[in-house]
Design a protein around this motif. Structure first.
Motif, PDB file in Angstrom:
ATOM      1  N   LEU A 167       0.933  -1.430  -0.070  1.00  0.00           N
ATOM      2  CA  LEU A 167      -0.078  -0.012  -0.056  1.00  0.00           C
ATOM      3  C   LEU A 167       0.929   1.369  -0.003  1.00  0.00           C
ATOM      4  CD1 LEU A 167      -3.084  -1.023   2.393  1.00  0.00           C
ATOM      5  CD2 LEU A 167      -2.798  -0.956  -0.168  1.00  0.00           C
ATOM      6  N   ARG A 168       1.845   1.265   0.499  1.00  0.00           N
ATOM      7  CA  ARG A 168       2.995   2.203   0.347  1.00  0.00           C
ATOM      8  C   ARG A 168       3.142   2.750  -1.068  1.00  0.00           C
ATOM      9  NH1 ARG A 168       5.617   6.081   4.193  1.00  0.00           N
ATOM     10  NH2 ARG A 168       7.261   6.806   3.067  1.00  0.00           N
ATOM     11  N   VAL A 169       3.682   1.385  -1.852  1.00  0.00           N
ATOM     12  CA  VAL A 169       3.908   1.578  -3.205  1.00  0.00           C
ATOM     13  C   VAL A 169       2.731   1.901  -3.935  1.00  0.00           C
ATOM     14  CG1 VAL A 169       4.688   0.220  -5.510  1.00  0.00           C
ATOM     15  CG2 VAL A 169       5.588  -0.151  -3.190  1.00  0.00           C
ATOM     16  N   GLY A 181     -10.607  -9.209  -1.302  1.00  0.00           N
ATOM     17  CA  GLY A 181     -11.030  -9.397   0.093  1.00  0.00           C
ATOM     18  C   GLY A 181     -12.349  -8.709   0.366  1.00  0.00           C
ATOM     19  N   ASP A 182     -12.819  -8.772   1.553  1.00  0.00           N
ATOM     20  CA  ASP A 182     -14.394  -8.479   1.907  1.00  0.00           C
ATOM     21  C   ASP A 182     -14.330  -6.846   2.248  1.00  0.00           C
ATOM     22  OD1 ASP A 182     -13.104  -8.271   4.278  1.00  0.00           O
ATOM     23  OD2 ASP A 182     -14.222 -10.089   5.125  1.00  0.00           O
ATOM     24  N   LEU A 183     -15.653  -6.450   2.201  1.00  0.00           N
ATOM     25  CA  LEU A 183     -16.012  -5.327   2.783  1.00  0.00           C
ATOM     26  C   LEU A 183     -14.992  -4.558   3.586  1.00  0.00           C
ATOM     27  CD1 LEU A 183     -17.528  -2.743   1.809  1.00  0.00           C
ATOM     28  CD2 LEU A 183     -19.272  -3.579   3.393  1.00  0.00           C
ATOM     29  N   ASP A 184     -15.046  -5.301   4.956  1.00  0.00           N
ATOM     30  CA  ASP A 184     -14.312  -4.885   5.836  1.00  0.00           C
ATOM     31  C   ASP A 184     -12.795  -4.847   5.746  1.00  0.00           C
ATOM     32  OD1 ASP A 184     -16.445  -4.510   7.629  1.00  0.00           O
ATOM     33  OD2 ASP A 184     -16.363  -6.705   8.529  1.00  0.00           O
ATOM     34  N   THR A 185     -12.246  -5.666   5.058  1.00  0.00           N
ATOM     35  CA  THR A 185     -10.997  -5.614   4.641  1.00  0.00           C
ATOM     36  C   THR A 185     -10.503  -4.423   3.750  1.00  0.00           C
ATOM     37  OG1 THR A 185     -10.593  -8.020   4.571  1.00  0.00           O
ATOM     38  CG2 THR A 185      -9.001  -6.895   3.223  1.00  0.00           C
ATOM     39  N   LEU A 186     -11.658  -3.997   2.785  1.00  0.00           N
ATOM     40  CA  LEU A 186     -11.386  -3.174   1.858  1.00  0.00           C
ATOM     41  C   LEU A 186     -11.303  -1.620   2.476  1.00  0.00           C
ATOM     42  CD1 LEU A 186     -11.642  -1.502  -0.999  1.00  0.00           C
ATOM     43  CD2 LEU A 186     -14.137  -1.887  -0.654  1.00  0.00           C
ATOM     44  N   ARG A 187     -12.343  -1.544   3.614  1.00  0.00           N
ATOM     45  CA  ARG A 187     -12.427  -0.337   4.316  1.00  0.00           C
ATOM     46  C   ARG A 187     -10.924  -0.218   5.289  1.00  0.00           C
ATOM     47  NH1 ARG A 187     -18.511  -1.455   6.318  1.00  0.00           N
ATOM     48  NH2 ARG A 187     -19.728  -0.114   4.525  1.00  0.00           N
ATOM     49  N   SER A 190      -8.064   0.719   2.671  1.00  0.00           N
ATOM     50  CA  SER A 190      -8.188   1.984   2.204  1.00  0.00           C
ATOM     51  C   SER A 190      -8.015   2.862   2.969  1.00  0.00           C
ATOM     52  CB  SER A 190      -9.808   2.091   1.700  1.00  0.00           C
ATOM     53  OG  SER A 190      -9.915   3.364   1.203  1.00  0.00           O
ATOM     54  N   ALA A 191      -8.177   2.827   4.416  1.00  0.00           N
ATOM     55  CA  ALA A 191      -7.800   3.768   5.307  1.00  0.00           C
ATOM     56  C   ALA A 191      -6.349   3.941   5.479  1.00  0.00           C
ATOM     57  CB  ALA A 191      -8.575   3.598   6.654  1.00  0.00           C
ATOM     58  N   ILE A 192      -5.745   2.462   5.546  1.00  0.00           N
ATOM     59  CA  ILE A 192      -4.221   2.657   5.566  1.00  0.00           C
ATOM     60  C   ILE A 192      -3.457   3.062   4.402  1.00  0.00           C
ATOM     61  CG2 ILE A 192      -2.251   0.811   5.825  1.00  0.00           C
ATOM     62  CD1 ILE A 192      -4.000  -0.850   7.414  1.00  0.00           C
ATOM     63  N   LEU A 193      -4.121   3.036   3.119  1.00  0.00           N
ATOM     64  CA  LEU A 193      -3.511   3.700   1.772  1.00  0.00           C
ATOM     65  C   LEU A 193      -3.549   4.829   1.970  1.00  0.00           C
ATOM     66  CD1 LEU A 193      -2.689   3.848  -0.881  1.00  0.00           C
ATOM     67  CD2 LEU A 193      -5.090   3.296  -1.508  1.00  0.00           C
ATOM     68  N   ASP A 194      -4.756   5.746   2.717  1.00  0.00           N
ATOM     69  CA  ASP A 194      -4.731   7.202   2.683  1.00  0.00           C
ATOM     70  C   ASP A 194      -3.701   7.777   3.907  1.00  0.00           C
ATOM     71  OD1 ASP A 194      -6.583   7.431   0.996  1.00  0.00           O
ATOM     72  OD2 ASP A 194      -8.133   7.327   2.365  1.00  0.00           O
ATOM     73  N   GLU A 195      -3.430   6.691   5.084  1.00  0.00           N
ATOM     74  CA  GLU A 195      -2.203   7.247   5.749  1.00  0.00           C
ATOM     75  C   GLU A 195      -0.694   7.116   5.005  1.00  0.00           C
ATOM     76  OE1 GLU A 195      -2.466   4.301   9.160  1.00  0.00           O
ATOM     77  OE2 GLU A 195      -4.504   5.013   9.765  1.00  0.00           O
ATOM     78  N   HIS A 196      -0.673   6.057   4.201  1.00  0.00           N
ATOM     79  CA  HIS A 196       0.492   6.273   3.305  1.00  0.00           C
ATOM     80  C   HIS A 196       0.556   7.558   2.473  1.00  0.00           C
ATOM     81  CE1 HIS A 196       2.216   2.299   4.650  1.00  0.00           C
ATOM     82  NE2 HIS A 196       1.366   1.734   4.439  1.00  0.00           N
ATOM     83  N   GLY A 197      -0.638   7.606   2.010  1.00  0.00           N
ATOM     84  CA  GLY A 197      -0.836   8.836   1.150  1.00  0.00           C
ATOM     85  C   GLY A 197      -0.105  10.234   1.981  1.00  0.00           C
ATOM     86  N   GLN A 198      -0.692  10.522   2.987  1.00  0.00           N
ATOM     87  CA  GLN A 198      -0.312  11.564   3.791  1.00  0.00           C
ATOM     88  C   GLN A 198       1.291  11.533   3.936  1.00  0.00           C
ATOM     89  OE1 GLN A 198      -2.633  11.461   7.439  1.00  0.00           O
ATOM     90  NE2 GLN A 198      -4.665  11.652   6.220  1.00  0.00           N
ATOM     91  N   ALA A 199       1.843  10.321   4.231  1.00  0.00           N
ATOM     92  CA  ALA A 199       3.296  10.259   4.585  1.00  0.00           C
ATOM     93  C   ALA A 199       4.010  10.710   3.347  1.00  0.00           C
ATOM     94  CB  ALA A 199       3.482   8.940   5.175  1.00  0.00           C
ATOM     95  N   VAL A 200       3.557  10.239   2.222  1.00  0.00           N
ATOM     96  CA  VAL A 200       4.233  10.469   1.073  1.00  0.00           C
ATOM     97  C   VAL A 200       3.747  11.785   0.249  1.00  0.00           C
ATOM     98  CG1 VAL A 200       4.695   8.060   0.751  1.00  0.00           C
ATOM     99  CG2 VAL A 200       2.868   9.094  -0.608  1.00  0.00           C
ATOM    100  N   GLY A 201       2.768  12.646   0.626  1.00  0.00           N
ATOM    101  CA  GLY A 201       2.558  13.684   0.234  1.00  0.00           C
ATOM    102  C   GLY A 201       1.531  13.717  -1.187  1.00  0.00           C
ATOM    103  N   ARG A 202       0.581  12.434  -0.994  1.00  0.00           N
ATOM    104  CA  ARG A 202      -0.317  12.563  -2.098  1.00  0.00           C
ATOM    105  C   ARG A 202      -1.724  12.222  -1.529  1.00  0.00           C
ATOM    106  NH1 ARG A 202      -0.379   8.138  -6.029  1.00  0.00           N
ATOM    107  NH2 ARG A 202      -1.386   9.524  -7.517  1.00  0.00           N
ATOM    108  N   ASP A 203      -2.572  12.996  -2.219  1.00  0.00           N
ATOM    109  CA  ASP A 203      -4.205  12.914  -1.488  1.00  0.00           C
ATOM    110  C   ASP A 203      -4.716  11.532  -2.001  1.00  0.00           C
ATOM    111  OD1 ASP A 203      -6.574  13.254  -0.544  1.00  0.00           O
ATOM    112  OD2 ASP A 203      -7.227  14.960  -1.861  1.00  0.00           O
ATOM    113  N   THR A 204      -4.526  10.493  -1.588  1.00  0.00           N
ATOM    114  CA  THR A 204      -4.889   9.327  -2.455  1.00  0.00           C
ATOM    115  C   THR A 204      -6.137   8.997  -2.208  1.00  0.00           C
ATOM    116  OG1 THR A 204      -4.231   8.247  -0.204  1.00  0.00           O
ATOM    117  CG2 THR A 204      -2.593   7.979  -2.033  1.00  0.00           C
ATOM    118  N   ALA A 205      -6.987   9.828  -1.253  1.00  0.00           N
ATOM    119  CA  ALA A 205      -8.397   9.687  -1.112  1.00  0.00           C
ATOM    120  C   ALA A 205      -9.331   9.946  -2.379  1.00  0.00           C
ATOM    121  CB  ALA A 205      -9.095  10.404   0.090  1.00  0.00           C
ATOM    122  N   THR A 206      -8.501  11.195  -3.025  1.00  0.00           N
ATOM    123  CA  THR A 206      -9.027  11.717  -4.208  1.00  0.00           C
ATOM    124  C   THR A 206      -8.198  11.119  -5.558  1.00  0.00           C
ATOM    125  OG1 THR A 206      -7.961  13.656  -4.265  1.00  0.00           O
ATOM    126  CG2 THR A 206     -10.112  13.733  -3.235  1.00  0.00           C
TER     127      THR A 206
END
Length: 258
Positions: A167-169, A181-187, A190-206
């Motif tokens: 997810l960092r990549v 995976g299932d819905l809970d895994t996705l959620r 997805s939140a962890i991906l956004d945390e990585h996005g903040q760390a690398v300076g990308r707004d991954t949520a959008t």
């Protein structure tokens, strides 16, 4: 929501003659799907392990000529199977053949039989993810150096769910992320991906589209997946028949949202 709802179909290139695959591509495009994917393996993943099977990128070149509207790509290509610079030049070529409709789907790889039978070093999960992280800047650099240049910034879709590395990549390089995976895994991921996005300076949520495979009708799963941020929904189907009835339901649901 910043991404448009899209429907994909993965035509698994196994247990079929190529004429049947070609016909399924025609039917899928006529149906109105947005993306047609194959996968990047050398042997079937289910059914007869030594059954009929075809190679990914040769097929994508043929699809690029056959189709006129849909985007095409692998869900996903294995980074281990081709030198990054070669893969980039293959992608650039298919991009031009298709008139700018290629999605470069890529992942770290996992199917050990492919590695063993074709002479690739299997390594470990960690080494394969590390190789993917090393390859993506090289792929981007080779795409930028190509003459002629790609027709567009070829979107990169990364498949995988490793929370610390993969997810960092994704956060660093991807335009789309395909979750397994299932819905809970996705959620959660997805939140962890956004945390990585903040760390690398990308707004991954959008900036990073969420993608997932679906095997149930939209009336059963679409609302929760959409609420979780998914906008690319892909139905998988195998040979020899390539049943597109479920994909048709998802296309009708997509059209009702617009």
């Amino acid at each position: 929501m910043t991404q448009q709802i899209r429907i994909g179909v993965q035509l698994q290139p196994q247990h079929a003659d190529y004429a049947q695959i070609r016909d399924a591509v025609r039917r899928a495009e006529d149906l109105g799907v947005d993306v047609i994917f194959n996968w990047d393996h050398f042997f079937p993943l289910y059914g007869d392990p030594d059954g009929k099977h075809f190679e990914c990128w040769t097929m994508l070149g043929a699809w690029a000529e056959q189709t006129s509207r849909v985007e095409i790509g692998a869900l996903v290509t294995c980074n281990s199977y081709r030198n990054p610079e070669l893969l980039a030049d293959m992608a650039r070529t298919v991009d031009h053949i298709s008139g700018g409709r290629l999605i470069l789907g890529i992942g770290a790889g996992w199917f050990e039989k492919d590695y063993d039978q074709f002479g690739y070093e299997f390594g470990t999960v960690g080494s394969r993810i590390g190789d993917l992280a090393d390859a993506l800047p090289r792929i981007k650099a080779r795409l930028a150096a190509g003459n002629p240049a790609p027709t567009r910034d070829i979107p990169i879709l990364i498949g995988g769910g490793g929370e610390k590395k993969t997810l960092r990549v994704v956060a660093e390089h991807a335009d789309a992320w395909h979750s397994f995976g299932d819905l809970d895994t996705l959620r959660r991921k997805s939140a962890i991906l956004d945390e990585h996005g903040q760390a690398v300076g990308r707004d991954t949520a959008t900036l990073v589209e969420r993608s997932i495979g679906v095997s149930a009708p939209p009336k059963e799963v679409a609302a929760e997946l959409l609420e979780a941020g998914v906008t690319l929904f892909t139905v998988g189907t195998g040979g020899p028949d390539y049943d597109l009835s479920l994909a048709a339901e998802w296309v009708a649901w997509r059209d009702a949202q617009r």
